[in-house]
Design a protein around this motif. Structure first.
Motif, short mmCIF file in Angstrom:
data_model
loop_
_atom_site.label_atom_id
_atom_site.label_comp_id
_atom_site.label_asym_id
_atom_site.label_seq_id
_atom_site.Cartn_x
_atom_site.Cartn_y
_atom_site.Cartn_z
N VAL A 70 10.35 7.18 0.59
CA VAL A 70 9.95 6.03 1.74
C VAL A 70 10.40 4.90 1.67
CG1 VAL A 70 7.07 4.92 2.20
CG2 VAL A 70 7.14 7.12 0.85
N THR B 211 10.70 8.02 -6.57
CA THR B 211 10.40 8.47 -5.00
C THR B 211 9.87 7.76 -3.99
OG1 THR B 211 9.32 9.85 -6.91
CG2 THR B 211 8.86 9.84 -4.50
N PHE C 278 -6.87 3.42 0.92
CA PHE C 278 -6.66 2.50 0.91
C PHE C 278 -7.24 1.02 2.35
CE2 PHE C 278 -3.65 3.70 -1.15
CZ PHE C 278 -3.43 2.80 -2.49
N THR D 291 -0.30 5.37 -13.56
CA THR D 291 -1.40 5.86 -11.56
C THR D 291 -0.60 7.61 -11.21
OG1 THR D 291 -1.28 3.39 -11.17
CG2 THR D 291 -1.39 5.10 -9.21
N ASN D 292 0.52 7.57 -11.22
CA ASN D 292 1.01 9.11 -10.27
C ASN D 292 0.96 9.93 -11.94
OD1 ASN D 292 3.05 8.56 -12.64
ND2 ASN D 292 4.59 9.25 -11.38
N MET E 238 4.47 16.03 -3.88
CA MET E 238 4.57 15.84 -4.89
C MET E 238 4.67 16.62 -6.30
SD MET E 238 6.01 12.60 -5.22
CE MET E 238 7.53 13.49 -3.40
N HIS F 222 6.42 6.66 8.92
CA HIS F 222 7.61 7.84 9.67
C HIS F 222 6.86 9.06 9.54
CE1 HIS F 222 8.15 7.39 5.11
NE2 HIS F 222 9.31 8.65 5.10
N GLU G 203 1.69 1.97 -3.37
CA GLU G 203 0.45 2.49 -4.29
C GLU G 203 0.22 3.42 -3.52
OE1 GLU G 203 -1.73 -0.66 -3.49
OE2 GLU G 203 -0.99 -2.77 -5.24
N ALA G 204 0.29 4.23 -2.43
CA ALA G 204 -0.18 5.41 -2.31
C ALA G 204 0.69 6.28 -2.11
CB ALA G 204 -0.26 5.46 -1.24
N THR G 205 2.30 6.12 -2.67
CA THR G 205 3.07 7.09 -3.43
C THR G 205 2.55 7.06 -4.71
OG1 THR G 205 5.03 6.15 -2.35
CG2 THR G 205 5.38 7.05 -3.62
N GLU G 206 2.52 6.36 -5.95
CA GLU G 206 1.92 6.20 -7.40
C GLU G 206 0.26 7.12 -6.87
OE1 GLU G 206 2.34 2.62 -9.14
OE2 GLU G 206 3.64 2.13 -8.30
N THR G 207 -0.15 7.01 -5.91
CA THR G 207 -1.38 7.89 -6.40
C THR G 207 -1.63 8.74 -6.26
OG1 THR G 207 -2.34 6.87 -4.32
CG2 THR G 207 -3.40 5.53 -6.09
N LEU G 208 -0.63 9.33 -4.92
CA LEU G 208 0.25 10.78 -5.15
C LEU G 208 0.58 11.44 -5.22
CD1 LEU G 208 0.09 10.29 -1.12
CD2 LEU G 208 -1.66 11.49 -2.07
N GLY G 209 1.10 11.13 -6.75
CA GLY G 209 1.86 11.37 -8.01
C GLY G 209 3.29 10.98 -7.83
N GLY G 210 3.65 10.22 -7.17
CA GLY G 210 4.83 9.76 -6.77
C GLY G 210 5.79 8.66 -8.25
N THR G 211 6.15 9.08 -8.28
CA THR G 211 7.49 7.60 -8.99
C THR G 211 7.78 6.73 -8.36
OG1 THR G 211 9.42 8.78 -9.30
CG2 THR G 211 7.34 9.70 -11.10
N GLN H 246 0.75 -1.18 -0.57
CA GLN H 246 -0.21 0.62 0.20
C GLN H 246 0.85 1.42 -0.03
OE1 GLN H 246 -0.51 -3.12 1.65
NE2 GLN H 246 -2.40 -2.58 3.13
N TRP H 247 1.82 1.22 0.29
CA TRP H 247 2.97 2.54 1.03
C TRP H 247 3.53 3.18 -0.89
CZ3 TRP H 247 5.76 0.25 5.50
CH2 TRP H 247 5.14 0.18 6.29
#
Lengths: 295, 352
Positions: A206, A201, B91, B82-83, B112, B99, A190-198, A187-188
């Protein structure tokens, strides 16, 4: 005034006297006999000579031979810890992506469990049989006209010993670090990706910060593992004593210089000090990097 | 189609068309088509393995469909990572970065997007305020309850003002009371900001309570997509009737759009069969009255809080569940004779 049973329990600092505590008695007895008492013996004996208090043993640590060995021990331990941690860490990640119950993962983790403990004379012999002057691989390389002309490198602390140490350091890193890598939740990412991260990133912001405390802790374990290793180096190095554990052994077994046993204990004290310094640095780093961990 | 959000103009249309996705021999999505109107809140409901999560993950770009297209606001995003899709996603659990504090989690998506520090701080403050957690801004995930963590996850997803909000069973790991509170809160916030929302759940009560329309899925296909009341009162298939709410299967004889059940003629819903059928009647669609000359015997009576449920066996051997008022429950005892009679609501009939 008579104390109530409740206040009696409090006097124990909240620890409930129960049968469960009896289970840890053998552990404490073991660490007392084989860790605490020897450490105390080392510390006291480092300041005693012929039954008198002295700083002579500690002063003897100033000789060039010991200082060189200490420097080389630290460099060897640090190098094998860092290389072992990086390679073992990448390997742990690769293994974590395999199917949890797959044969590949079970095979690699079982193999690493064995290899991590496969140090000592047997390992040294395996390398001599492969890379020594009459070693199998050396013979093949000679036949093929490749490789170094001499096999002396195998017996040098910064080449052969370093390579042999990595043979157990990398598997040890995999075993120690794998649970942390497997603790990364999908999920971490996937959350990064949905928030716009690569992907980058995710690793930078993370995964790496989350893994950092475990990584540093495992690297420290590798450092101390290499720093205290004796048998592997002793089996490979027969000339001189380039590492502290070999020097300490020398003070007990030397046929030319007698009465050096307490100098050996002072050397052991120096090793304790080095490990204490490393632990202090680790504690500081850990405090800074893992405020978020459940304590 | 009902679109309840007063801020619907802020949302965008989302279209999943003829989506296919298979895992080996299993068709997780079997030519599934689902269109969401701007600002609409659609819940996908179905049993485990029905494909609802796969559909949501395909929309998120976390899974690639084998065939079909996905558009967001008219733009084809099927091949977009996705991004780049401009989504917010909550989720099931444990998705907060452990962290980072709650505030840092909410600021992450803004960072981002290259927002400056002061804008990030202000927006994160607003979002935490929106979910009622301003006082917890400096806490880490492990210092918050499950409900608080999901609120922060919602704030984080909404902070980036996404075009589409995706909710992947966000309440399933919470206890019943918190689940209801957060469910209502999600709906309140969604209405307030008007983001088009797709909500996946296996809890029918949750889906019926918050969604403008509920889609019931089975074996990778959408069985029915309708507003909650219509879905409940006019199920299109036996599967929908039985998955959403309780239903009795009572033998009957159907012809000309009506069926005779327990001596009462019921109007039938579109799609019903003729001849010997089983008529699907809700427990609240049947009346039970104590009657020594009745047509059934009480097997058990259960108190369920707001109402009660009487289970009876008809003289024809069929078991019938009947909903009764809690106050009337003491008049039903096991072994007692009762008369059970359909109230006359329209029902679905399926071939026996």
């Amino acid at each position: 005034m008579a104390k109530s049973p409740r206040s009696g329990t409090r006097a124990l600092g909240g620890i409930k006297p129960s049968g469960a505590l009896a289970g840890v008695v053998p552990f404490f007895a073991y660490t007392t006999v084989f860790l605490l008492i020897p450490t105390l013996v080392v510390i006291i004996a480092a300041f005693v000579s012929d039954g008198h208090l002295t700083l002579g043993n500690v002063r003897a640590l100033g000789n060039a031979g010991f200082l060189t060995a200490l420097k080389q021990s630290i460099i060897l331990s640090a190098l094998t810890a860092i290389i072992g941690a990086v390679v073992g860490g990448i390997l742990a990640y690769a293994v974590s992506t395999a199917r949890p119950d797959g044969i590949l993962k079970r095979f690699i983790t079982s193999l690493c469990g064995v290899l991590a403990q496969f140090g000592g004379v047997a390992l040294a012999f395996a390398f001599i049989a492969s890379f020594g002057a009459q070693g199998m691989i050396s013979a093949w390389m000679k036949k093929a006209g490749v490789g170094p002309s001499s096999t002396l490198w195998l017996y040098q602390w910064d080449k052969g010993v370093l390579l042999v140490y990595l043979y157990f350091q990398i598997p040890l890193m995999l075993i120690v670090f794998l649970p942390a890598v497997e603790g990364l939740r999908p999920q971490w990412r996937e959350a990064t990706e949905t928030l716009g991260g690569t992907t980058w990133t995710y690793w930078r912001r993370v995964a790496m910060p989350i893994l950092f405390p475990s990584f540093v802790g495992a690297t420290l374990l590798l450092f101390t593992n290499a720093f205290s290793a004796y048998a592997t180096a002793a089996a490979l190095v027969s000339q001189a004593q380039p590492l502290v554990p070999l020097q300490i052994a020398g003070t007990f077994t030397s046929e030319t210089v007698l009465g050096q046993a307490n100098v050996g204990k002072a050397m052991a004290l120096a090793m304790v000090v080095v490990v204490a310094i490393v632990m202090t640095i680790y504690a500081w780093l850990d405090k800074r990097s893992s405020k978020w961990l459940v304590r | 189609m009902s679109v309840a959000s007063p801020n619907a103009e802020r949302g965008v249309a989302v279209e999943l068309t003829e989506l296919r996705r298979s895992y080996g021999p299993v068709n997780a999505l079997d030519s599934m088509t689902l269109h969401l109107a701007p600002g609409e809140f659609v819940a996908l409901l179905g049993p485990s393995g029905c494909g609802k999560t796969t559909a949501l993950r395909c929309l998120a770009g976390l899974e690639d469909p084998d065939a079909g297209t996905i558009t967001i606001g008219g733009r084809d995003v099927t091949a977009l990572p996705t991004n780049k899709r401009d989504l917010g996603m909550v989720f099931q659990a444990y998705s907060l970065f452990p962290h980072m504090t709650a505030r840092q989690n909410v600021e992450f998506g803004l960072e981002m997007r290259g927002q400056d520090k002061s804008t990030r701080a202000r927006r994160a403050g607003d979002m935490l305020d929106l979910v009622g957690l301003s006082s917890q801004a400096d806490r880490y995930a492990h210092q918050m309850s499950g409900g608080q963590q999901q609120r922060v996850a919602l704030a984080r997803a909404l902070a980036i003002s996404p075009q589409v909000l995706l909710l992947d069973e966000p309440l399933s790991a919470l206890d019943a009371k918190v689940r209801t509170q957060l469910r209502d809160e999600i709906r309140r916030i969604q209405l307030e900001i008007g983001t088009t929302t797709l909500f996946v759940t296996h809890d029918q009560e949750e889906a019926l309570a918050v969604a403008d329309r509920v889609g019931v899925m089975r074996a990778g296909r959408l069985e029915q997509l309708a507003p909650p009341q219509e879905l409940y009162a006019r199920p299109a298939t036996a599967f929908v009737a039985e998955f959403v709410g309780l239903t009795n299967r009572l033998a009957g004889r159907a012809s000309g759009g009506r069926a005779e059940v327990l001596g009462v003629s019921l109007p039938l819903l579109a799609g019903s069969g003729d001849g010997n059928v089983e008529v699907l009647v809700r427990p609240e669609g049947i009346e039970a009255t104590p009657d020594p000359n009745g047509n059934a015997t009480v097997l058990s009576a259960a108190f369920l809080g707001a109402h009660g449920r009487v289970t009876a066996r008809t003289d024809g051997g069929e078991q019938v569940e009947v909903q009764v008022a809690s106050a009337a429950l003491p008049s039903f005892e096991p072994g007692q004779r009762v008369r059970v009679t359909p109230r006359g609501d329209a029902a679905l009939a399926v071939a026996r």
